[in-house]
Write a protein that holds these residues in place. Structure first.
Motif, PDB file in Angstrom:
ATOM      1  N   TYR A  30       0.837  -1.190   0.000  1.00 45.61           N
ATOM      2  CA  TYR A  30       0.000   0.000   0.000  1.00 45.61           C
ATOM      3  C   TYR A  30       0.870   1.237   0.000  1.00 45.61           C
ATOM      4  CZ  TYR A  30      -4.158  -2.779   0.913  1.00 45.61           C
ATOM      5  OH  TYR A  30      -5.184  -3.668   0.808  1.00 45.61           O
ATOM      6  N   LEU A 117      -1.338  -1.712   7.990  1.00 42.30           N
ATOM      7  CA  LEU A 117      -2.054  -1.130   6.860  1.00 42.30           C
ATOM      8  C   LEU A 117      -2.969  -2.159   6.201  1.00 42.30           C
ATOM      9  CD1 LEU A 117       0.689   1.049   5.114  1.00 42.30           C
ATOM     10  CD2 LEU A 117      -0.997   1.723   6.815  1.00 42.30           C
ATOM     11  N   SER A 118      -4.201  -1.744   5.939  1.00 41.77           N
ATOM     12  CA  SER A 118      -5.133  -2.539   5.143  1.00 41.77           C
ATOM     13  C   SER A 118      -5.654  -1.719   3.968  1.00 41.77           C
ATOM     14  CB  SER A 118      -6.300  -3.005   6.008  1.00 41.77           C
ATOM     15  OG  SER A 118      -6.987  -1.887   6.558  1.00 41.77           O
ATOM     16  N   THR A 119      -5.112  -0.501   3.807  1.00 41.76           N
ATOM     17  CA  THR A 119      -5.449   0.372   2.692  1.00 41.76           C
ATOM     18  C   THR A 119      -4.381   1.447   2.601  1.00 41.76           C
ATOM     19  OG1 THR A 119      -7.158   1.802   1.724  1.00 41.76           O
ATOM     20  CG2 THR A 119      -6.834   1.944   4.101  1.00 41.76           C
ATOM     21  N   SER A 120      -4.358   2.195   1.518  1.00 37.66           N
ATOM     22  CA  SER A 120      -3.410   3.300   1.384  1.00 37.66           C
ATOM     23  C   SER A 120      -3.795   4.406   2.360  1.00 37.66           C
ATOM     24  CB  SER A 120      -3.409   3.829  -0.051  1.00 37.66           C
ATOM     25  OG  SER A 120      -2.941   2.830  -0.945  1.00 37.66           O
ATOM     26  N   MET A 121      -2.774   5.055   2.961  1.00 34.57           N
ATOM     27  CA  MET A 121      -3.007   6.037   4.002  1.00 34.57           C
ATOM     28  C   MET A 121      -2.164   7.282   3.764  1.00 34.57           C
ATOM     29  SD  MET A 121      -5.154   4.514   6.062  1.00 34.57           S
ATOM     30  CE  MET A 121      -5.068   5.533   7.538  1.00 34.57           C
ATOM     31  N   ARG A 122      -2.643   8.383   4.313  1.00 35.08           N
ATOM     32  CA  ARG A 122      -1.871   9.634   4.348  1.00 35.08           C
ATOM     33  C   ARG A 122      -1.751  10.055   5.811  1.00 35.08           C
ATOM     34  NH1 ARG A 122      -4.831  12.665   1.422  1.00 35.08           N
ATOM     35  NH2 ARG A 122      -3.610  12.591  -0.508  1.00 35.08           N
ATOM     36  N   TYR A 123      -0.550  10.384   6.240  1.00 35.78           N
ATOM     37  CA  TYR A 123      -0.311  10.846   7.607  1.00 35.78           C
ATOM     38  C   TYR A 123       0.011  12.332   7.568  1.00 35.78           C
ATOM     39  CZ  TYR A 123       1.179  11.006  12.447  1.00 35.78           C
ATOM     40  OH  TYR A 123       1.283  11.318  13.780  1.00 35.78           O
ATOM     41  N   SER A 133      -3.993  10.290  10.842  1.00 43.25           N
ATOM     42  CA  SER A 133      -3.899   9.552   9.583  1.00 43.25           C
ATOM     43  C   SER A 133      -5.288   9.495   8.954  1.00 43.25           C
ATOM     44  CB  SER A 133      -3.374   8.135   9.828  1.00 43.25           C
ATOM     45  OG  SER A 133      -4.201   7.459  10.753  1.00 43.25           O
ATOM     46  N   GLU A 134      -5.320   9.445   7.619  1.00 42.44           N
ATOM     47  CA  GLU A 134      -6.590   9.363   6.901  1.00 42.44           C
ATOM     48  C   GLU A 134      -6.428   8.435   5.705  1.00 42.44           C
ATOM     49  OE1 GLU A 134      -6.151  13.335   4.072  1.00 42.44           O
ATOM     50  OE2 GLU A 134      -7.335  13.440   5.916  1.00 42.44           O
ATOM     51  N   ARG A 135      -7.523   7.838   5.331  1.00 44.30           N
ATOM     52  CA  ARG A 135      -7.497   6.895   4.217  1.00 44.30           C
ATOM     53  C   ARG A 135      -7.507   7.647   2.898  1.00 44.30           C
ATOM     54  NH1 ARG A 135     -11.764   1.868   3.425  1.00 44.30           N
ATOM     55  NH2 ARG A 135     -11.011   1.177   1.378  1.00 44.30           N
ATOM     56  N   ASP A 137      -7.836   6.998  -1.426  1.00 36.76           N
ATOM     57  CA  ASP A 137      -8.324   6.016  -2.413  1.00 36.76           C
ATOM     58  C   ASP A 137      -7.262   5.789  -3.471  1.00 36.76           C
ATOM     59  OD1 ASP A 137     -10.719   5.755  -1.094  1.00 36.76           O
ATOM     60  OD2 ASP A 137     -11.613   7.453  -2.152  1.00 36.76           O
TER      61      ASP A 137
END
Length: 298
Positions: A30, A117-123, A133-135, A137
């Motif tokens: 991710y 992580l189970s999805t792409s994230m932005r910190y 942190s936020e998810r 797409d």
């Protein structure tokens, strides 16, 4: 792969972790983006250092996640970077500002943490302040090696996830450098000292409150003792006055008794003299009567 039956029916978190582990076994990665605000000069570099080898295993100089100026918020204020992380991998990290003269760590906050992580994230964060942190797409990418690519924010999104036929690889063993070990020990010692200082402050405050309460109770007891002492002194004065009064009354009674005794003696003497006179009168009368009888007889 389908999640086990025990994860069905509302266990969304466990199911997500199970899917993340499954993707990690099949090489799914991710995208992890960093949006960071920090005051840094032109010759300084901002990096992410932490528990993963990609982050240098707490060695800032070995970190592969190097942030670049993003242009937002003025010169030297906004920094960004992106990295590919194996699915199911968590990260404990901090931002560090490197320069030729040394390094600046985030010492005012505990270590930052990202769940597996189970999805792409932005910190999103700010130097020495908690972040969030936020998810995002962005699709996951196939396995690209243990270290993964580096890119600044805005780079092209990785390709869609592809299952690899190769057998799963064991994640590399994370070993901390001596500098990282010393830093971790120093952070733990600092937290212990802070806890000890807080406990000492609480104990001192409680002791102060107890001392104040004890002083108030002692003052109240002393005031009660003084009041009792004043009452005792007043009682002693009353007793002395009563005793003096009783002494004066007894003296008066004794003087009156002596006077009565003197009067009684005088009356007794007068009665004796009266009896003597009466006896004399009776004797004279007897003589006169005898003389009269003699004269009558002659």
């Amino acid at each position: 792969a389908e999640a086990p039956s025990r994860l069905r029916g509302g266990h969304a978190t466990e199911a997500a972790l199970w899917r993340a582990r499954a993707r990690a076994l099949h090489g799914v990665m991710y995208r992890l983006e960093f949006d960071f605000e920090c005051e840094a000069k032109g010759d300084e570099t901002v990096v992410v250092t932490g528990s993963a080898p990609l982050a240098g295993s707490w060695d800032p100089g070995a970190s592969k996640i190097v942030l670049a100026p993003s242009g937002g918020g003025g010169p030297g204020r906004r920094w960004a970077a992106a990295a590919s992380i194996v699915a199911g991998t968590g990260l404990e990290f901090k931002f560090v500002v490197l320069s030729k003269s040394g390094s600046r760590w985030e010492d005012s906050i505990p270590n930052r943490k990202l769940e597996p992580l189970s999805t792409s994230m932005r910190y999103i964060g700010k130097f020495n302040q908690p972040g969030r942190s936020e998810r995002i797409d962005r699709p996951a990418s196939p396995h690209a090696g243990a270290r993964g690519p580096k890119a600044v924010a805005g780079a092209a999104a990785p390709a869609a996830p592809v299952r690899q036929p190769s057998p799963p690889k064991q994640p590399p063993k994370e070993e901390l450098s001596p500098e990282a070990v010393r830093h971790v020990q120093a952070v733990k010692k600092r937290e212990q000292l802070r806890a000890a200082i807080a406990a000492g402050d609480a104990a001192a405050k409680k002791a102060k409150e107890d001392a104040a309460a004890g002083a108030a109770a002692e003052l109240e007891s002393y005031e009660r003792l003084c009041s009792h002492r004043r009452g005792l002194e007043a009682l002693e004065t009353d007793l002395e006055s009563a005793a003096a009064a009783r002494g004066e009354s007894a003296a008066e009674h004794r003087a009156a008794a002596r006077c009565l005794e003197d009067e009684l003696a005088s009356v007794t003497r007068a009665a004796a003299a009266a009896r003597e006179r009466i006896e004399g009168v009776r004797a004279e009368r007897a003589k006169v009567a005898a003389a009269g009888r003699k004269a009558t007889a002659a």
